[in-house]
Design a protein around this motif. Structure first.
Motif, PDB file in Angstrom:
ATOM      1  N   VAL A   3      -2.233  52.744  17.918  1.00 59.73           N
ATOM      2  CA  VAL A   3      -3.019  52.402  19.101  1.00 59.73           C
ATOM      3  C   VAL A   3      -3.365  53.724  19.765  1.00 59.73           C
ATOM      4  CG1 VAL A   3      -3.109  51.178  21.299  1.00 59.73           C
ATOM      5  CG2 VAL A   3      -1.723  50.252  19.435  1.00 59.73           C
ATOM      6  N   GLN A   4      -4.659  53.965  19.902  1.00 55.52           N
ATOM      7  CA  GLN A   4      -5.066  55.193  20.580  1.00 55.52           C
ATOM      8  C   GLN A   4      -5.227  54.874  22.065  1.00 55.52           C
ATOM      9  OE1 GLN A   4      -9.095  56.952  20.640  1.00 55.52           O
ATOM     10  NE2 GLN A   4      -8.225  58.436  19.229  1.00 55.52           N
ATOM     11  N   ILE A   5      -4.612  55.709  22.900  1.00 57.83           N
ATOM     12  CA  ILE A   5      -4.597  55.430  24.345  1.00 57.83           C
ATOM     13  C   ILE A   5      -5.297  56.581  25.067  1.00 57.83           C
ATOM     14  CG2 ILE A   5      -3.099  54.993  26.344  1.00 57.83           C
ATOM     15  CD1 ILE A   5      -0.972  54.033  24.279  1.00 57.83           C
ATOM     16  N   LEU A  15      -7.207  51.057  25.418  1.00 63.33           N
ATOM     17  CA  LEU A  15      -6.258  50.856  24.329  1.00 63.33           C
ATOM     18  C   LEU A  15      -7.060  50.458  23.096  1.00 63.33           C
ATOM     19  CD1 LEU A  15      -3.641  48.674  26.302  1.00 63.33           C
ATOM     20  CD2 LEU A  15      -3.755  51.165  26.112  1.00 63.33           C
ATOM     21  N   SER A  16      -7.102  51.345  22.097  1.00 62.12           N
ATOM     22  CA  SER A  16      -7.918  51.085  20.894  1.00 62.12           C
ATOM     23  C   SER A  16      -7.018  50.844  19.698  1.00 62.12           C
ATOM     24  CB  SER A  16      -8.799  52.290  20.559  1.00 62.12           C
ATOM     25  OG  SER A  16      -9.632  52.608  21.627  1.00 62.12           O
ATOM     26  N   LEU A  17      -7.160  49.684  19.095  1.00 64.89           N
ATOM     27  CA  LEU A  17      -6.421  49.390  17.871  1.00 64.89           C
ATOM     28  C   LEU A  17      -7.077  50.175  16.756  1.00 64.89           C
ATOM     29  CD1 LEU A  17      -6.243  45.501  18.340  1.00 64.89           C
ATOM     30  CD2 LEU A  17      -4.534  47.196  19.031  1.00 64.89           C
ATOM     31  N   GLN A  18      -6.284  50.982  16.072  1.00 60.50           N
ATOM     32  CA  GLN A  18      -6.876  51.839  15.029  1.00 60.50           C
ATOM     33  C   GLN A  18      -5.999  51.832  13.788  1.00 60.50           C
ATOM     34  OE1 GLN A  18      -8.036  55.678  16.390  1.00 60.50           O
ATOM     35  NE2 GLN A  18      -9.600  54.851  17.743  1.00 60.50           N
ATOM     36  N   ARG A  19      -6.156  50.791  13.032  1.00 55.96           N
ATOM     37  CA  ARG A  19      -5.451  50.700  11.747  1.00 55.96           C
ATOM     38  C   ARG A  19      -6.430  50.094  10.750  1.00 55.96           C
ATOM     39  NH1 ARG A  19      -0.427  46.736  10.447  1.00 55.96           N
ATOM     40  NH2 ARG A  19       0.473  47.914   8.716  1.00 55.96           N
ATOM     41  N   PRO A  20      -7.509  50.813  10.470  1.00 58.16           N
ATOM     42  CA  PRO A  20      -8.629  50.244   9.716  1.00 58.16           C
ATOM     43  C   PRO A  20      -8.247  49.767   8.317  1.00 58.16           C
ATOM     44  CG  PRO A  20      -8.934  52.618  10.062  1.00 58.16           C
ATOM     45  CD  PRO A  20      -7.770  52.202  10.897  1.00 58.16           C
ATOM     46  N   GLY A  54     -11.001  47.248  19.408  1.00 57.01           N
ATOM     47  CA  GLY A  54     -10.705  47.781  18.090  1.00 57.01           C
ATOM     48  C   GLY A  54     -11.766  48.831  17.820  1.00 57.01           C
ATOM     49  N   SER A  55     -12.391  48.757  16.661  1.00 59.11           N
ATOM     50  CA  SER A  55     -13.522  49.650  16.396  1.00 59.11           C
ATOM     51  C   SER A  55     -14.805  48.860  16.664  1.00 59.11           C
ATOM     52  CB  SER A  55     -13.492  50.100  14.935  1.00 59.11           C
ATOM     53  OG  SER A  55     -13.727  48.976  14.113  1.00 59.11           O
TER      54      SER A  55
END
Ligand code: COA
Length: 247
Positions: A3-5, A15-20, A54-55
């Motif tokens: 999670v990029q914060i 809060l960006s979910l980043q697990r592509p 997310g993205s």
């Protein structure tokens, strides 16, 4: 950690979910990151608004199914459980930006957000029954309230998917926004909220959601009791194994 914060000077915490590689499936570590970020944001007066995203092509494929396979105890210390309670308790506004997939908690988390924007053609789905599970995140309360009982049964019992246009029509999503503009659009709405008097915004959210939140807190607990039992059932474990062995 996926999670990029980030936080800007206006008080917008993103809060960006980043697990592509896993379509932004949410792992236990990611739940911990999200919960900690929301807890810190609650205490920090500099944070006015949270954006959950997310993205621009994928929001989330839901709970990491590998973690479901391990089926640990769903007590208050469990990362997923702690996140659900924290999300429901959060008093500052949350703006969500959804593209591509919103599966499982990818959809149910939206029921706790205040403004939701989505790209065209998203796939929203809560396939709990298919997995041998039951609703979570108070969706058994919040979804029927939003869409009526029969339609909630369609999405929570049959687990039928729906798209962005349907999500807008049912009031889960505020507005459809082109995927290339989605994240900037959500950021702009968050900025608009952050520029308003914070006390007024938070008191208004408390008035809008307060009663429902108190009920939802109890419903989350009831759902988790059933969910925890179902998670250990043969039917559920077979479905989960099936997902990985099919690949
Ligand atoms: N948990 C763990 N891993 C997941 C996942 C999840 N929820 N969703 C996707 N993945 C993984 C896949 O195992 C695959 O990993 P691999 O490349 O190591 O094999 C990768 O993410 C890409 O997924 P894939 O299924 O190949 O992509 P797709 O575009 O064909 O399908 C979905 C995407 C989301 C429709 C499909 O992955 C799916 O049904 N996932 C499960 C969703 C779900 O049931 N969530 C929980 C609801 S309670």
């Amino acid at each position: 950690m996926s999670v990029q914060i980030t936080q800007n000077d206006a008080g917008v915490l993103t809060l960006s979910l980043q697990r592509p590689d896993k379509k932004n499936a949410i792992s236990l570590a990611m739940y911990n990151q999200l919960t900690e970020a929301l807890q810190k944001a609650s205490r920090d007066p500099a944070v006015k608004v949270v954006v959950l995203q997310g993205s621009d092509s994928c929001f989330s494929s839901g709970n990491d199914l590998k973690d479901f396979l391990r089926a640990g105890e769903l007590d208050a210390h469990h990362p997923t459980v702690a996140f659900l309670y924290q999300l429901n308790a959060f008093t500052k506004p949350i703006v969500a930006a959804v593209a591509g997939l919103a599966i499982g908690i990818g959809t149910t988390a939206l029921l706790h957000c205040d403004l939701v924007y989505a790209a065209p053609g998203c796939r929203f789905q809560m396939p709990f029954s298919q997995l041998g599970l039951c609703p979570e995140a108070a969706s058994s309360l919040l979804l029927p309230q939003l869409v009526g009982y029969q339609r909630a049964a369609q999405y929570l019992l049959l687990g039928e998917a729906f798209d962005t246009e349907q999500a807008v029509a049912m009031g889960l999503v505020n507005q459809q926004v082109d995927s290339t503009a989605l994240l900037a659009f959500a950021a702009d709405k968050a900025l608009q909220l952050a520029m308003l008097p914070a006390e007024a915004v938070q008191q208004s959210k408390a008035l809008l959601r307060g009663k429902v939140k108190r009920k939802a807190d109890k419903v989350i607990a009831t759902e988790l009791e059933v969910f925890g039992q179902l998670l250990k059932s043969d039917a559920c474990q077979q479905q989960l194994q099936g997902f990985f062995t099919k690949k």
